[in-house]
Design an enzyme around this catalytic site. Structure first.
Site, PDB file in Angstrom:
ATOM      1  N   SER A  26       0.841  -1.216   0.000  1.00  0.00           N
ATOM      2  CA  SER A  26       0.000   0.000   0.000  1.00  0.00           C
ATOM      3  C   SER A  26       0.870   1.257   0.000  1.00  0.00           C
ATOM      4  O   SER A  26       0.583   2.228  -0.706  1.00  0.00           O
ATOM      5  CB  SER A  26      -0.889   0.032   1.246  1.00  0.00           C
ATOM      6  OG  SER A  26      -1.846  -0.984   1.192  1.00  0.00           O
ATOM      7  N   ARG A  30       1.675   4.267  -3.126  1.00  0.00           N
ATOM      8  CA  ARG A  30       1.423   5.695  -2.878  1.00  0.00           C
ATOM      9  C   ARG A  30       2.696   6.519  -3.040  1.00  0.00           C
ATOM     10  O   ARG A  30       2.677   7.605  -3.643  1.00  0.00           O
ATOM     11  CB  ARG A  30       0.839   5.878  -1.471  1.00  0.00           C
ATOM     12  CG  ARG A  30      -0.629   5.405  -1.400  1.00  0.00           C
ATOM     13  CD  ARG A  30      -1.050   5.176   0.035  1.00  0.00           C
ATOM     14  NE  ARG A  30      -2.471   4.944   0.215  1.00  0.00           N
ATOM     15  CZ  ARG A  30      -3.088   3.767   0.060  1.00  0.00           C
ATOM     16  NH1 ARG A  30      -2.390   2.701  -0.314  1.00  0.00           N
ATOM     17  NH2 ARG A  30      -4.384   3.643   0.257  1.00  0.00           N
ATOM     18  N   ARG A 124     -13.476  -6.046 -11.850  1.00  0.00           N
ATOM     19  CA  ARG A 124     -13.648  -5.395 -10.544  1.00  0.00           C
ATOM     20  C   ARG A 124     -14.366  -4.047 -10.651  1.00  0.00           C
ATOM     21  O   ARG A 124     -14.249  -3.338 -11.638  1.00  0.00           O
ATOM     22  CB  ARG A 124     -12.284  -5.273  -9.856  1.00  0.00           C
ATOM     23  CG  ARG A 124     -11.737  -6.673  -9.569  1.00  0.00           C
ATOM     24  CD  ARG A 124     -10.454  -6.653  -8.820  1.00  0.00           C
ATOM     25  NE  ARG A 124     -10.607  -6.097  -7.486  1.00  0.00           N
ATOM     26  CZ  ARG A 124      -9.586  -5.812  -6.694  1.00  0.00           C
ATOM     27  NH1 ARG A 124      -8.353  -6.005  -7.109  1.00  0.00           N
ATOM     28  NH2 ARG A 124      -9.803  -5.325  -5.495  1.00  0.00           N
ATOM     29  N   SER A 168     -13.364   2.226   1.785  1.00  0.00           N
ATOM     30  CA  SER A 168     -12.253   1.863   0.896  1.00  0.00           C
ATOM     31  C   SER A 168     -11.138   2.891   0.973  1.00  0.00           C
ATOM     32  O   SER A 168     -11.328   4.064   0.658  1.00  0.00           O
ATOM     33  CB  SER A 168     -12.751   1.766  -0.549  1.00  0.00           C
ATOM     34  OG  SER A 168     -11.648   1.797  -1.432  1.00  0.00           O
ATOM     35  N   ASP A 316      -7.497  -7.649   4.074  1.00  0.00           N
ATOM     36  CA  ASP A 316      -6.570  -8.452   3.270  1.00  0.00           C
ATOM     37  C   ASP A 316      -6.056  -9.685   4.019  1.00  0.00           C
ATOM     38  O   ASP A 316      -5.486 -10.590   3.415  1.00  0.00           O
ATOM     39  CB  ASP A 316      -5.366  -7.601   2.838  1.00  0.00           C
ATOM     40  CG  ASP A 316      -5.780  -6.538   1.817  1.00  0.00           C
ATOM     41  OD1 ASP A 316      -6.848  -6.687   1.197  1.00  0.00           O
ATOM     42  OD2 ASP A 316      -5.029  -5.558   1.656  1.00  0.00           O
TER      43      ASP A 316
HETATM   44  C1  S3P Z   1      -5.720  -1.012  -0.128  1.00  0.00           C
HETATM   45  C2  S3P Z   1      -6.984  -0.988   0.387  1.00  0.00           C
HETATM   46  C3  S3P Z   1      -7.857  -2.163   0.458  1.00  0.00           C
HETATM   47  C4  S3P Z   1      -7.061  -3.443   0.301  1.00  0.00           C
HETATM   48  C5  S3P Z   1      -6.097  -3.386  -0.853  1.00  0.00           C
HETATM   49  C6  S3P Z   1      -5.116  -2.246  -0.651  1.00  0.00           C
HETATM   50  C7  S3P Z   1      -4.938   0.236  -0.177  1.00  0.00           C
HETATM   51  O1  S3P Z   1      -8.799  -2.124  -0.598  1.00  0.00           O
HETATM   52  O2  S3P Z   1      -7.929  -4.543   0.141  1.00  0.00           O
HETATM   53  O3  S3P Z   1      -5.381  -4.600  -0.955  1.00  0.00           O
HETATM   54  O4  S3P Z   1      -3.709   0.196  -0.382  1.00  0.00           O
HETATM   55  O5  S3P Z   1      -5.540   1.303   0.009  1.00  0.00           O
HETATM   56  P1  S3P Z   1     -10.107  -1.201  -0.573  1.00  0.00           P
HETATM   57  O6  S3P Z   1      -9.666   0.194  -0.669  1.00  0.00           O
HETATM   58  O7  S3P Z   1     -10.900  -1.629  -1.768  1.00  0.00           O
HETATM   59  O8  S3P Z   1     -10.787  -1.524   0.694  1.00  0.00           O
END
Ligand code: S3P
Length: 430
Positions: A26, A30, A124, A168, A316
């Protein structure tokens, strides 16, 4: 591993040792995106080794940001806020994070772009970003009511005050990134707190954000500056080792340099209530993110219910928690997890199918699973369903099954953690 990437996992007797994880997925996404739109150079150590973050790097290069990768480090030459019009579609591969978060930046660019993905990503839902980014003024076309490919026609945006209907972090981050290109203050409110790496990363790159309750606000037009950072170890990848250690009473595992951000570390609390011995030492802050050393001791596993805000916090890690559930004494129940049906695979169905193939009793619900404890599992032929977290979750469950387990398409692990099977093997006692 053979040609079709079927892996055979043999049962183990225990787990012991120390493992260091590649950088969090994550955060890597970013930092790579913000590094591209920042002024100056961004130097990242311990960048994620996964194919998903390579997709993000590929996209930012197509958008004119140059970078070099050597061992674990990535050095990005920022272009500032205006990227270059891409000459080809932006290939997000399997990565929903790449598509959703990059869309926020593309919405603010004075050019057209197309975002494409693999078969799984093409199924998706993207309406969750299309709706608010369109409200901000971007023109976005999609397929079948909100599926990829996406065509984005961006430009100067207007700020919105948006309450997200689905929890999300990807959507929240996408809107905050778009907020940089908007006139005025963009406000995003979430019903439950999701991971805050977007907010933390924006601040590390020099942006100011306001935070009140579950609302975060960003003013448009802020300049970002490149950073130097070592990315904390990926907690969602570490989850497979934490759960593998949990399977063997007496196991001892140490994980240094692990991400300990409170919006991600809920898994540790849940494992403690399940019965696992966990302690955290050497807590430090780096670019606004917490890291620490986690020590794990396997003990008898009791029971656990994951619901509400906890479900969002460990979304996750649920596949691997569910995969070890039959080995607890009283079982694990997962609720409020409908989102799992629209991840890289339908993770509720995938977990239920694989656990049943191993002889387990499982109750599958629309938004979760109920898995009784005290079950004995046998080795079986399983499918990863092309989903990295399903492949790794069942490599863990297989360690306590009777006999060998075969997992087809096990190479899906490359999406987040290419060295996973070797790292797991190095910790096992046979
Ligand atoms: C993530 C957020 C989650 C997670 C994904 C990574 C992120 O998804 O399941 O693997 O890096 O912000 P969602 O934003 O769809 O909840």
């Amino acid at each position: 591993m053979n040609n079709d990437s079927t892996i055979v996992i043999r049962p183990a007797l225990g787990l012991e040792g120390s493992v260091r994880l590649p950088g969090d997925k994550s955060i890597s996404h970013r930092y790579a995106m913000l590094g591209a739109i920042a002024q100056g150079t961004t130097k990242l150590e311990n960048f994620s080794t996964g194919a998903d973050c390579a997709s993000t790097l590929g996209c930012v290069r197509t958008l004119g940001a140059q970078w070099e990768r050597k061992d674990g480090s990535v050095v990005i030459q920022g272009r500032g806020p205006a990227l270059q019009a891409p000459k080809s579609p932006l290939d997000c591969g399997n990565s929903g994070s790449t598509m959703r978060m990059l869309s926020g930046i593309l919405a603010g660019q004075e050019f057209q772009s197309e975002l494409i993905g693999d078969e799984s990503l093409s199924r998706r839902p993207m309406a969750r970003i299309i709706t608010p980014l369109s409200d901000m003024g971007a023109k976005i076309k999609s397929q079948d009511g909100g599926r990829p490919p996406l065509h984005i026609n961006g430009g100067r945006l207007k700020a919105i005050d948006y309450t997200m209907p689905v929890a999300s972090a990807q959507v929240k981050t996408s809107l905050l990134f778009a907020g940089l290109y908007a006139g005025g203050e963009t406000r995003v409110t979430e019903s439950v707190r999701t991971r805050d790496h977007g907010e933390v990363a924006l601040r590390a790159f020099g942006a100011e954000l306001k935070h009140e309750g579950n609302t975060v606000e960003i003013a448009g037009g802020q300049e970002l500056h490149g950073i130097e950072a070592t990315i904390p170890g990926d907690l969602s990848s570490a989850a497979f080792f934490l759960c593998a250690a949990a399977l063997f009473p007496g196991s001892q595992l140490s994980i240094p340099g692990l991400l300990m951000n409170p919006t991600r570390a809920r898994l540790l609390d849940l494992l403690i209530s399940l019965g696992v011995g966990i302690s955290v030492t050497q807590l430090e802050e780096t670019n606004g993110e917490l890291i620490g050393t986690v020590q794990v001791e396997g003990r008898k596993l009791r029971s656990l219910t994951v619901s509400g805000a906890d479900t969002a916090a460990v979304i996750d890690e649920i596949p691997v928690l569910a995969a070890i559930a039959p080995f607890s004494s009283e079982g694990i129940e997962i609720r409020d997890a409908r989102e799992l049906r629209v991840k890289e695979s339908d993770r509720i169905a995938a977990v239920a199918t694989n656990l049943r193939a191993m002889g387990a009793e499982v109750e599958e619900r629309e938004d979760g699973l109920n898995i009784p404890g005290n079950q004995r599992l046998h080795g079986a032929e399983l499918d990863s369903f092309g989903d990295h977290r399903i492949a790794m979750a069942f490599a863990v469950a297989a360690l306590r099954a009777d006999g060998h387990t075969k997992i087809s398409k096990s190479d899906a692990a490359v999406i987040s953690y290419p060295a996973f099977y070797e790292a797991l093997e190095s910790l096992l006692q046979r």
